[in-house]
Design an enzyme around this catalytic site. Structure first.
Site, PDB file in Angstrom:
ATOM      1  N   CYS A 317      -1.421  37.001  51.968  1.00 51.28           N
ATOM      2  CA  CYS A 317      -0.088  36.809  52.530  1.00 51.28           C
ATOM      3  C   CYS A 317       0.548  38.179  52.682  1.00 51.28           C
ATOM      4  O   CYS A 317       0.376  39.051  51.819  1.00 51.28           O
ATOM      5  CB  CYS A 317       0.743  35.914  51.612  1.00 51.28           C
ATOM      6  SG  CYS A 317       2.385  35.551  52.236  1.00 51.28           S
ATOM      7  N   LEU A 319       4.222  40.349  54.160  1.00 48.89           N
ATOM      8  CA  LEU A 319       5.606  40.210  54.613  1.00 48.89           C
ATOM      9  C   LEU A 319       6.339  41.536  54.497  1.00 48.89           C
ATOM     10  O   LEU A 319       6.222  42.245  53.499  1.00 48.89           O
ATOM     11  CB  LEU A 319       6.345  39.161  53.759  1.00 48.89           C
ATOM     12  CG  LEU A 319       7.862  39.061  53.976  1.00 48.89           C
ATOM     13  CD1 LEU A 319       8.171  38.448  55.335  1.00 48.89           C
ATOM     14  CD2 LEU A 319       8.529  38.280  52.858  1.00 48.89           C
ATOM     15  N   THR A 320       7.110  41.864  55.539  1.00 48.61           N
ATOM     16  CA  THR A 320       8.115  42.907  55.474  1.00 48.61           C
ATOM     17  C   THR A 320       9.469  42.217  55.468  1.00 48.61           C
ATOM     18  O   THR A 320       9.744  41.386  56.336  1.00 48.61           O
ATOM     19  CB  THR A 320       8.026  43.858  56.677  1.00 48.61           C
ATOM     20  OG1 THR A 320       6.714  44.413  56.753  1.00 48.61           O
ATOM     21  CG2 THR A 320       9.043  44.983  56.551  1.00 48.61           C
ATOM     22  N   GLN A 325      12.528  45.404  58.726  1.00 43.47           N
ATOM     23  CA  GLN A 325      11.654  45.187  59.879  1.00 43.47           C
ATOM     24  C   GLN A 325      12.041  46.087  61.043  1.00 43.47           C
ATOM     25  O   GLN A 325      13.162  46.590  61.111  1.00 43.47           O
ATOM     26  CB  GLN A 325      11.694  43.714  60.296  1.00 43.47           C
ATOM     27  CG  GLN A 325      11.010  42.796  59.304  1.00 43.47           C
ATOM     28  CD  GLN A 325      11.019  41.341  59.715  1.00 43.47           C
ATOM     29  OE1 GLN A 325      11.511  40.990  60.782  1.00 43.47           O
ATOM     30  NE2 GLN A 325      10.489  40.469  58.865  1.00 43.47           N
ATOM     31  N   TYR A 329       7.187  49.602  58.985  1.00 41.77           N
ATOM     32  CA  TYR A 329       6.663  49.352  57.644  1.00 41.77           C
ATOM     33  C   TYR A 329       5.552  48.304  57.643  1.00 41.77           C
ATOM     34  O   TYR A 329       4.658  48.337  56.784  1.00 41.77           O
ATOM     35  CB  TYR A 329       7.785  48.911  56.709  1.00 41.77           C
ATOM     36  CG  TYR A 329       8.764  50.008  56.369  1.00 41.77           C
ATOM     37  CD1 TYR A 329       8.351  51.148  55.684  1.00 41.77           C
ATOM     38  CD2 TYR A 329      10.106  49.915  56.722  1.00 41.77           C
ATOM     39  CE1 TYR A 329       9.238  52.162  55.360  1.00 41.77           C
ATOM     40  CE2 TYR A 329      11.007  50.922  56.405  1.00 41.77           C
ATOM     41  CZ  TYR A 329      10.564  52.047  55.727  1.00 41.77           C
ATOM     42  OH  TYR A 329      11.451  53.044  55.409  1.00 41.77           O
ATOM     43  N   GLY A 330       5.596  47.363  58.578  1.00 45.74           N
ATOM     44  CA  GLY A 330       4.545  46.353  58.644  1.00 45.74           C
ATOM     45  C   GLY A 330       3.185  46.971  58.888  1.00 45.74           C
ATOM     46  O   GLY A 330       2.180  46.582  58.264  1.00 45.74           O
ATOM     47  N   GLU A 351      -6.233  36.545  55.819  1.00 44.11           N
ATOM     48  CA  GLU A 351      -6.484  35.110  55.745  1.00 44.11           C
ATOM     49  C   GLU A 351      -5.858  34.413  56.943  1.00 44.11           C
ATOM     50  O   GLU A 351      -4.733  34.727  57.341  1.00 44.11           O
ATOM     51  CB  GLU A 351      -5.906  34.555  54.442  1.00 44.11           C
ATOM     52  CG  GLU A 351      -6.221  33.095  54.193  1.00 44.11           C
ATOM     53  CD  GLU A 351      -5.757  32.638  52.817  1.00 44.11           C
ATOM     54  OE1 GLU A 351      -5.451  31.448  52.679  1.00 44.11           O
ATOM     55  OE2 GLU A 351      -5.701  33.482  51.904  1.00 44.11           O
ATOM     56  N   SER A 355       0.940  34.087  60.375  1.00 42.31           N
ATOM     57  CA  SER A 355       2.241  33.712  60.925  1.00 42.31           C
ATOM     58  C   SER A 355       2.414  34.382  62.283  1.00 42.31           C
ATOM     59  O   SER A 355       1.601  35.226  62.681  1.00 42.31           O
ATOM     60  CB  SER A 355       3.363  34.150  59.979  1.00 42.31           C
ATOM     61  OG  SER A 355       3.412  35.564  59.903  1.00 42.31           O
TER      62      SER A 355
END
Length: 460
Positions: A317, A319-320, A325, A329-330, A351, A355
């Site tokens: 999983c 997430l930023t 955002q 950074y992502g 995985e 999203s």
């Protein structure tokens, strides 16, 4: 105008007129005022207010579900007919059709009739040097998001990402209704996107306060301030394995820091519709990226990773946080995950399914990283798919799909070759001119963790 029954309780058609606000129900479709326009929306939930009136949680059709919101009756245009869905009829699924087909074949075989053989296309990976045309078809079946190619084209996929917010939603889940209205985290006020299973008493508060260091949550500002006055933690509770002038990374074991990791999962669920992990964090390692100032390390984003992945995933999983955002950074998170895979001498992939924002971020990273490698190393010598995989730690499936997207993979004399085009050169020049945060592998102080059988037994 749609015709209705005289009793007004049961509509004859799919539409009802002269509806009162207290008659509206879940699943009904109405027109709601949004940004000065009347937009069609589906009612997902109805809630009674203290003053006796109702408020409605609506999803605007053809818009991302992040825009779902609670509205009062005065924003609903009841001068237009209200659409009431009919009960869904049972549809024969493809699997049941196949089952019937198999049964009929068995029955025919019992009668002495042989069913004709049906040829199926091969889905094996391409073999360099083979001149068979099926190699080119096999390349088209590669899809990095875990679904077979041909299920939807590019236009349909973009539309799905734009309107759905996630590629794994279940329309019948209770979690379609966002339960928190606003959270305060450090200096930022953030509006959540999705449902997260925080304690039900917090859902009655207008604002939730989250400590940006411990990720503890409070429904009262006074409680939060009292907690912060006593708490001394100023960074994630793990080992700092990377630090440069811009960011730091911490490795946190879900088994050793269960409470913190569970709080992290609750927070991330507010912005990831497809995420389901909350309580069972023991099988995972969490790699958290922070930025530093005189007050401490502020959480920017994270990715989790299974301690032992049978499928070879290097990210479970990712997430930023919304307040960080659109600052690059992502891509730093993704780059760091592949640097860990290089240290492990393994090829990794996220995985599936990803999203919507995760899929777009990974496609951009794969494309930029491969183009950079081709332009800086491919011109000097002949480069193969295996060479790219070795230097980037990407899987061959992700590499082949990216090369297809870039339109640089050609079929020549029985094998696939990589041809650098003018478009690729232009893309390289554009990327080269951008100032991005890059991971310096020499500043990564980390050894791949090794777990015993006892450490891999997960229990609460």
């Amino acid at each position: 105008m749609s015709e209705v029954n005289s009793s007004r309780n049961t509509p004859v058609s799919d539409f009802m007129t002269n509806v009162q606000p207290d008659e509206l129900q879940n699943g009904w479709k109405v027109y709601v005022e949004k940004d000065g326009e009347k937009r069609r929306a589906e009612i997902l939930s109805v809630q009674k207010m203290k003053d006796g009136t109702n408020k409605f949680y609506v999803h605007y059709e053809e818009f991302n579900k992040r825009l779902d919101e609670w509205v009062r009756a005065d924003r609903i245009d009841l001068s237009r007919p209200v659409e009431i869905p009919r009960p869904e009829k049972k549809r024969v699924t493809e699997s049941s059709e196949k089952s019937k087909s198999k049964l009929s074949k068995v029955a025919n075989k019992g009668r002495g009739n042989k069913a004709p053989k049906k040829s199926t296309p091969s889905t094996a990976a391409t073999t360099p040097g083979s001149a068979d045309d099926k190699d080119m078809m096999d390349m088209d079946e590669i899809n990095p998001n875990g679904s077979a190619a041909g299920e939807f084209n590019r236009e349909e996929e973009i539309e799905k990402l734009r309107t759905s917010g996630s590629m794994t939603q279940n329309a019948h889940e209770v979690s379609r209704v966002r339960n928190l209205q606003k959270i305060v985290m450090g200096e930022h006020e953030i509006e959540p996107w999705y449902f997260s299973p925080y304690p039900i008493e917090l859902t009655e508060e207008e604002v939730i306060y989250i400590c940006e260091f411990t990720l503890s949550y409070f429904g009262s500002k006074k409680q939060f301030e009292r907690f912060r006055a006593k708490c001394t933690l100023r960074h994630p509770p793990g080992n700092e394995i990377y630090r440069d002038d811009k960011v730091s990374f911490f490795e946190i074991d879900g088994r050793r820091q269960r409470t913190w990791c569970r709080n992290l999962c609750l927070l991330s669920k507010l912005f990831l519709d497809h995420k389901t992990l909350y309580y069972d964090v023991d099988p995972f390692l969490f790699y958290c990226m922070t930025v530093r100032d005189d007050r401490g390390h502020h959480l920017v984003g994270y990715f989790s990773k299974e301690k032992e992945s049978a499928e070879g995933y290097n990210v479970a999983c990712i997430l930023t946080l919304p307040q960080y955002q659109r600052h690059g950074y992502g891509r730093v998170l993704i780059d760091f995950s592949y640097n860990l895979s290089l240290k492990e001498n393994k090829q990794g992939s996220p995985e599936k399914p990803l999203s919507d924002l995760g899929l777009l971020s990974y496609r951009a990273y794969w494309s930029a990283r491969i183009v950079e490698l081709l332009m800086e190393g491919g011109a000097k010598r002949e480069m193969t798919i295996d060479d790219i995989a070795t230097q980037t730690a990407m899987t061959t499936t992700d590499i082949l799909h990216t090369l297809q997207t870039l339109n640089v993979l050609k079929y020549y004399r029985g094998q696939h070759i990589i041809c650098i085009t003018e478009a690729v050169e232009a893309k390289y020049e554009r990327e080269k001119g951008k100032k991005r945060i890059r991971i310096d592998a020499e500043k990564l102080h980390w050894k791949p963790p090794v777990f015993t059988a006892a450490q891999l037994r997960f229990a609460w």
